[in-house]
Design a protein around this motif. Structure first.
Motif, mmCIF file in Angstrom:
data_model
loop_
_atom_site.group_PDB
_atom_site.id
_atom_site.type_symbol
_atom_site.label_atom_id
_atom_site.label_comp_id
_atom_site.label_asym_id
_atom_site.label_seq_id
_atom_site.Cartn_x
_atom_site.Cartn_y
_atom_site.Cartn_z
ATOM 1 N N THR A 76 1.426 -54.740 -53.413
ATOM 2 C CA THR A 76 0.389 -55.079 -54.367
ATOM 3 C C THR A 76 0.967 -55.117 -55.755
ATOM 4 O OG1 THR A 76 -1.209 -53.917 -53.000
ATOM 5 C CG2 THR A 76 -1.865 -54.406 -55.263
ATOM 6 N N PHE B 204 0.962 -54.875 -59.765
ATOM 7 C CA PHE B 204 0.183 -54.059 -60.678
ATOM 8 C C PHE B 204 0.393 -54.511 -62.107
ATOM 9 C CE2 PHE B 204 -1.330 -50.679 -57.978
ATOM 10 C CZ PHE B 204 -0.542 -50.848 -56.871
ATOM 11 N N CYS B 205 -0.628 -54.270 -62.927
ATOM 12 C CA CYS B 205 -0.533 -54.607 -64.346
ATOM 13 C C CYS B 205 0.137 -53.473 -65.082
ATOM 14 C CB CYS B 205 -1.929 -54.861 -64.918
ATOM 15 S SG CYS B 205 -1.945 -55.277 -66.640
ATOM 16 N N CYS C 80 -6.119 -58.844 -68.977
ATOM 17 C CA CYS C 80 -6.359 -57.927 -67.854
ATOM 18 C C CYS C 80 -7.767 -57.361 -67.927
ATOM 19 C CB CYS C 80 -5.342 -56.785 -67.871
ATOM 20 S SG CYS C 80 -3.650 -57.262 -67.485
ATOM 21 N N MET D 148 -4.922 -53.059 -61.183
ATOM 22 C CA MET D 148 -5.004 -53.711 -59.894
ATOM 23 C C MET D 148 -5.754 -52.884 -58.856
ATOM 24 S SD MET D 148 -4.120 -56.764 -59.910
ATOM 25 C CE MET D 148 -4.336 -56.923 -58.148
ATOM 26 N N LYS E 77 -8.957 -54.848 -57.095
ATOM 27 C CA LYS E 77 -8.903 -55.031 -55.647
ATOM 28 C C LYS E 77 -10.240 -54.748 -54.986
ATOM 29 C CE LYS E 77 -5.584 -53.231 -53.254
ATOM 30 N NZ LYS E 77 -5.344 -54.284 -52.249
ATOM 31 N N SER F 100 -5.599 -62.360 -61.504
ATOM 32 C CA SER F 100 -5.324 -61.019 -62.025
ATOM 33 C C SER F 100 -3.990 -60.491 -61.487
ATOM 34 C CB SER F 100 -6.451 -60.059 -61.632
ATOM 35 O OG SER F 100 -7.603 -60.264 -62.404
ATOM 36 N N SER F 101 -3.743 -60.728 -60.211
ATOM 37 C CA SER F 101 -2.498 -60.263 -59.604
ATOM 38 C C SER F 101 -1.288 -60.943 -60.229
ATOM 39 C CB SER F 101 -2.518 -60.518 -58.100
ATOM 40 O OG SER F 101 -3.571 -59.831 -57.479
#
Length: 332
Positions: free
Chosen positions: A4, A6-7, A179, A202, A206, A215-216
């Protein structure tokens, strides 16, 4: 198990599922539920002890740095102004997660308002980007001080330092703003349970019942853009610094000059090593337990703010001297 993105802070969490999450539906819930560290609920009170200790040291250390610089006119220079910016950033960053985390650990107070969750998300990632930018500014300061010592205070005038500080703040705020806006506009209708101790970007999005690829992708871009660009400029600065150091005529001069950079190198390592470790663990450690990822997410937000004033206090003689003078003669 898929990875996954992440920001900003990568590797906090692996995909999570709950047995009852699919049977409960929410439409833009007013509150979310933070679980703390799933799998270690029984140890929450014990885990709070080191986390609270790290936060206490961070608050005392960074406020001491700010007080020393404020009260000592001889420290009113570029290096110490950037150090004060770092101290303020560390205080905000650690405070953005610790009080709510302790509420979860001590009082089982897991609810967080939707707006408060978004605010926490923004502060965590915004000030993380700002901290990285401050390290670039500090590297530039060391480059000018060592490679152009006679022009140091001419190049880095107070007005220039203020503009650099403003640029760091604006960069952090503007880069992280998408974000926040994206997270705010997603519909949340699956569950309001966040399997984390704070509202990470994230992890939160999700939960949305929508296509969150934008976003991802933006979060992943931001990770590599901020980390990559900042580390590149830091590396370029230190390449020039090392060239200047090794051109000095005597070994003593080389050691003394290199010592002026040791504090900065220490705080850079304290910040980037946990980030890179978490990134590698996330990418190649799919079998690593969920609670380990969340522990790492908390540790590398709390450890740098704790270590930074200690590193500068131990490695910077001017701060050592003012610290001893402050507490042995004047008191606080």
């Amino acid at each position: 198990m898929q990875e996954t993105p992440f920001c900003l802070r990568v590797g906090h969490l692996l995909p999570y599922s709950m047995s009852d999450s699919n049977s409960t539906h929410f439409t833009n819930p007013s509150t979310f539920i933070l679980l703390g560290i799933p799998g270690l609920e029984a140890a929450h009170v014990w885990l709070s002890i080191p986390f609270c200790s790290m936060y206490t040291i961070a608050v005392l250390g960074n406020f001491t740095i700010l007080l020393i610089v404020k009260r000592e006119p001889s420290l009113h220079g570029p290096m110490y102004y950037f150090l004060c910016m770092l101290a303020v950033t560390d205080l905000v960053l650690s405070t953005s997660i610790l009080p709510k985390m302790l509420n979860i650990f001590w009082f089982n107070s897991r609810k967080i308002n939707f707006s408060a969750c978004l605010t926490q998300l923004y502060f965590i990632h915004c000030f993380s980007v700002m901290e990285s930018g401050i390290f670039v500014a500090m590297a530039f300061d060391r480059y000018v001080a060592i490679c152009h010592p006679l022009r140091h205070f001419t190049i880095l005038r107070n007005s220039v330092v203020a503009k650099i500080g403003l640029a760091v703040v604006l960069r952090g705020g503007m880069l992280v703003l998408p974000c926040l806006l994206l997270a705010r506009q997603w519909p949340y209708c699956r569950t309001n349970i966040i399997p984390h101790s704070y509202c990470e970007h994230m992890v939160m999005v999700k939960l949305a019942c929508a296509d969150i690829r934008i976003s991802s992708y933006y979060g992943l871009f931001l990770v590599f853009f901020v980390t990559g660009v900042d580390l590149f400029f830091i590396a370029m600065s230190y390449i020039q610094i090392l060239r200047a150091i090794f051109s000095l005529p005597t070994k003593d001069a080389r050691v003394k000059t290199l010592g002026t950079c040791s504090s900065h190198l220490g705080v850079i390592l304290a910040f980037y090593i946990p980030v890179l470790f978490s990134l590698l663990t996330h990418r190649f450690g799919q079998n690593v337990p969920l609670h380990f990822h969340i522990l790492m997410a908390n540790v590398y937000i709390l450890v740098p703010p704790m270590l930074n004033p200690i590193i500068y206090g131990v490695r910077t003689k001017e701060i050592q001297d003012r610290f001893l003078h402050l507490f042995t003669h004047k008191g606080i």
